[in-house]
Design an enzyme around this catalytic site. Structure first.
Site, PDB file in Angstrom:
ATOM      1  N   ASP A  82       0.867  -1.161   0.000  1.00  0.00           N
ATOM      2  CA  ASP A  82       0.000   0.000   0.000  1.00  0.00           C
ATOM      3  C   ASP A  82       0.907   1.215   0.000  1.00  0.00           C
ATOM      4  O   ASP A  82       1.912   1.252   0.723  1.00  0.00           O
ATOM      5  CB  ASP A  82      -0.941   0.029   1.205  1.00  0.00           C
ATOM      6  N   GLY A 168       0.440   7.434 -11.871  1.00  0.00           N
ATOM      7  CA  GLY A 168      -0.042   8.209 -10.724  1.00  0.00           C
ATOM      8  C   GLY A 168       0.526   9.627 -10.673  1.00  0.00           C
ATOM      9  O   GLY A 168       0.453  10.391 -11.635  1.00  0.00           O
TER      10      GLY A 168
END
Ligand code: IMP
Length: 213
Positions: A82, A168
């Site tokens: 994560d 991203g």
């Protein structure tokens, strides 16, 4: 201290299921993991495993939850990452919400996320644009043990997107000591500097230790 289950599973080296469906991340982790004593399987090899909801408020909480659930349902060690971007001037945001920072972002690769970030930082200059990418990798074993490994990449948020590579927030993140964004770097150059690269380096040390003992 390693438990019996952990040692046995590691010695039977070692297929690890990557607990993500983000193809860019799978690509990046596979590339960095070349040379490790492991075979990486993807969630496509386990179609019955459920989609795990990332509803924890820390990177570690989300990584651990995903890895645990996939290890339980696949019966194999599972690796989950994560990650996200923490911007100091925004009190650590977007943080665990990086993939969905702009309310109308389709996914974590949507430029709308960094466009919102640039808007939120309008009028903020120089040093006050400091930020870091954070990555927590969790390795969970079917027997229930979990290990976590952290990596950080310090840098600054630019004033406009630059570069076509990566994913991203890469076009707006300038790592410390450089004047190019991650999106302007070759993949191997980013891997050495990146939060994910550094967390994988720690994982790698751990796996190599077990391969030798
Ligand atoms: P998750 O780890 O899949 O929950 O997603 C975290 C989000 O943070 C991604 O979708 C990206 O928006 C952002 N992120 C994480 N790592 C990187 C990176 O290396 N470059 C750019 N953005 C990243």
């Amino acid at each position: 201290m390693q438990t019996g289950g952990e040692c046995d599973t590691l010695r039977a080296l070692m297929e690890i299921v990557l607990a993500t469906r983000n193809k860019k991340k799978v690509e990046e982790i596979r590339r960095i993991a070349v040379g490790l004593p492991i075979t990486i399987l993807s969630l496509d090899d386990f179609p019955d495993c459920p989609e795990v909801v990332e509803d924890q408020n820390t990177f570690e909480g989300n990584a651990t939850k995903k890895a645990r659930e996939i290890a339980r349902c696949s019966g194999k060690p599972s690796l989950s990452d994560d990650s996200g971007l923490a911007v100091d001037a925004l009190g650590g945001k977007p943080g665990v919400f990086s993939a969905r920072y702009a309310p109308d972002a389709a996914d974590g690769n949507d430029p709308k996320n960094y466009e919102k970030l640039l808007r939120d930082l309008e009028g903020i200059s120089g040093e006050r644009r400091s930020a870091r990418f954070v990555c927590c990798i969790a390795l969970a074993f079917p027997e229930g043990e979990v290990r976590t490994f952290f990596g950080f990449a310090e840098g600054k948020i630019g004033h406009a997107p630059r570069g076509e590579r990566g994913f991203g927030y890469d076009p707006v993140f300038v790592p410390e000591g450089f004047d190019r964004t991650f999106a302007e770097m070759a993949p191997q150059e980013k891997d050495v500097l990146s939060h994910r690269g550094k967390a994988i380096e720690k994982l790698s040390e751990y796996l190599h230790f077990f391969a030798k003992h």
